[in-house]
Write a protein that holds these residues in place. Structure first.
Motif, PDB file in Angstrom:
ATOM      1  N   GLN A 188      -1.966  -0.602   2.042  1.00 31.74           N
ATOM      2  CA  GLN A 188      -2.699   0.644   2.210  1.00 31.74           C
ATOM      3  C   GLN A 188      -1.848   1.795   1.675  1.00 31.74           C
ATOM      4  O   GLN A 188      -0.736   2.011   2.127  1.00 31.74           O
ATOM      5  CB  GLN A 188      -3.026   0.878   3.697  1.00 31.74           C
ATOM      6  N   LYS A 191      -1.999   5.971  -0.207  1.00 37.91           N
ATOM      7  CA  LYS A 191      -2.757   7.223  -0.196  1.00 37.91           C
ATOM      8  C   LYS A 191      -3.874   7.120  -1.234  1.00 37.91           C
ATOM      9  O   LYS A 191      -3.689   6.520  -2.291  1.00 37.91           O
ATOM     10  CB  LYS A 191      -1.859   8.408  -0.548  1.00 37.91           C
ATOM     11  N   PRO A 192      -5.017   7.710  -0.957  1.00 39.43           N
ATOM     12  CA  PRO A 192      -6.099   7.717  -1.957  1.00 39.43           C
ATOM     13  C   PRO A 192      -5.754   8.602  -3.152  1.00 39.43           C
ATOM     14  O   PRO A 192      -4.900   9.486  -3.067  1.00 39.43           O
ATOM     15  CB  PRO A 192      -7.295   8.296  -1.198  1.00 39.43           C
ATOM     16  N   ASN A 193      -6.397   8.338  -4.271  1.00 39.82           N
ATOM     17  CA  ASN A 193      -6.315   9.151  -5.500  1.00 39.82           C
ATOM     18  C   ASN A 193      -4.896   9.306  -6.058  1.00 39.82           C
ATOM     19  O   ASN A 193      -4.518  10.384  -6.507  1.00 39.82           O
ATOM     20  CB  ASN A 193      -6.940  10.528  -5.271  1.00 39.82           C
ATOM     21  N   LEU A 194      -4.126   8.241  -6.040  1.00 33.98           N
ATOM     22  CA  LEU A 194      -2.788   8.296  -6.642  1.00 33.98           C
ATOM     23  C   LEU A 194      -2.896   8.218  -8.158  1.00 33.98           C
ATOM     24  O   LEU A 194      -3.774   7.549  -8.700  1.00 33.98           O
ATOM     25  CB  LEU A 194      -1.924   7.126  -6.148  1.00 33.98           C
ATOM     26  N   TYR A 250      -6.689  -1.244  -7.458  1.00 31.74           N
ATOM     27  CA  TYR A 250      -6.450  -0.134  -6.531  1.00 31.74           C
ATOM     28  C   TYR A 250      -7.740   0.645  -6.365  1.00 31.74           C
ATOM     29  O   TYR A 250      -8.332   1.101  -7.346  1.00 31.74           O
ATOM     30  CB  TYR A 250      -5.340   0.770  -7.082  1.00 31.74           C
ATOM     31  N   THR A 309      -9.361   3.892  -5.490  1.00 30.72           N
ATOM     32  CA  THR A 309      -8.922   5.285  -5.420  1.00 30.72           C
ATOM     33  C   THR A 309      -9.503   6.009  -4.214  1.00 30.72           C
ATOM     34  O   THR A 309      -8.891   6.947  -3.707  1.00 30.72           O
ATOM     35  CB  THR A 309      -9.304   6.045  -6.707  1.00 30.72           C
ATOM     36  N   GLY A 348      -7.702   3.939  -1.018  1.00 32.40           N
ATOM     37  CA  GLY A 348      -6.254   3.804  -1.141  1.00 32.40           C
ATOM     38  C   GLY A 348      -5.766   2.371  -0.978  1.00 32.40           C
ATOM     39  O   GLY A 348      -4.565   2.122  -0.979  1.00 32.40           O
TER      40      GLY A 348
END
Length: 170
Positions: free
Chosen positions: A51, A53-56, A88, A90, A93
């Motif tokens: 898990q 962070k979103p939008n990496l 992944y 986005t 995450g």
């Protein structure tokens, strides 16, 4: 019987050799396995989910997943980035990564060769290296210098060094 330097060397050589026999077996097996480290020999696929962070970004994703060579996206569909080693999401995450790994015992043995000063086997590597150097030196006390066996041994040692140098530079 007088305890000469030659006799002391022979005794230490003998018992240190017995002591290091197991360590030498481990190093030799792991050394052979390391020859194939850029192949999938003896490796099996392991899927891991992580898990994040979103939008990496691609760079951040590479750093988080610690993928050698970085994450190189192949395609992006419905918010999921697909790359050679996995995917992944986005939005959520969630990352799924495929890795080829050796069985645990072989992986641990391989780390004997990769040890750095941060590793506890660092001391074992130094001890083993110094012991091998002692074996090289003490082997010249196994036979009297005037014998033909000793002279042939010196020639074989020089041939071994020469072969190593040739292979290093070819």
């Amino acid at each position: 019987m007088k305890m000469t330097t030659g006799l002391k060397m022979r005794i230490i050589h003998r018992y240190l050799g017995f002591f290091l026999a197991g360590i030498m077996a481990m190093y030799s097996i792991s050394g052979i396995i390391m020859i194939f480290r850029n192949t999938d020999f003896l490796k099996s696929e392991v899927l891991t989910e992580k898990q994040l962070k979103p939008n990496l970004s691609t760079g951040e994703l590479s750093a988080e997943l610690r993928i050698k060579g970085g994450v190189i996206p192949e395609k992006t569909e419905d918010g999921v980035v697909y790359f050679i080693q996995g995917e992944y999401n986005t939005a959520s995450g969630m990352a799924t990564v495929k890795k080829m790994e050796l069985p645990v015992i072989l992986d641990k043995m391989e780390h004997l060769h990769k040890a750095t000063t941060d590793s506890p086997v660092f001391y074992l590597n130094i001890f083993f290296g110094l012991s091998l150097l002692f074996f090289v030196i003490s082997s010249f006390w196994m036979f009297l210098p005037k014998t033909s066996v000793f002279k042939k041994g010196v020639y074989f040692s020089l041939a071994g060094m020469l072969l190593t140098l040739i292979l290093l530079f070819v």
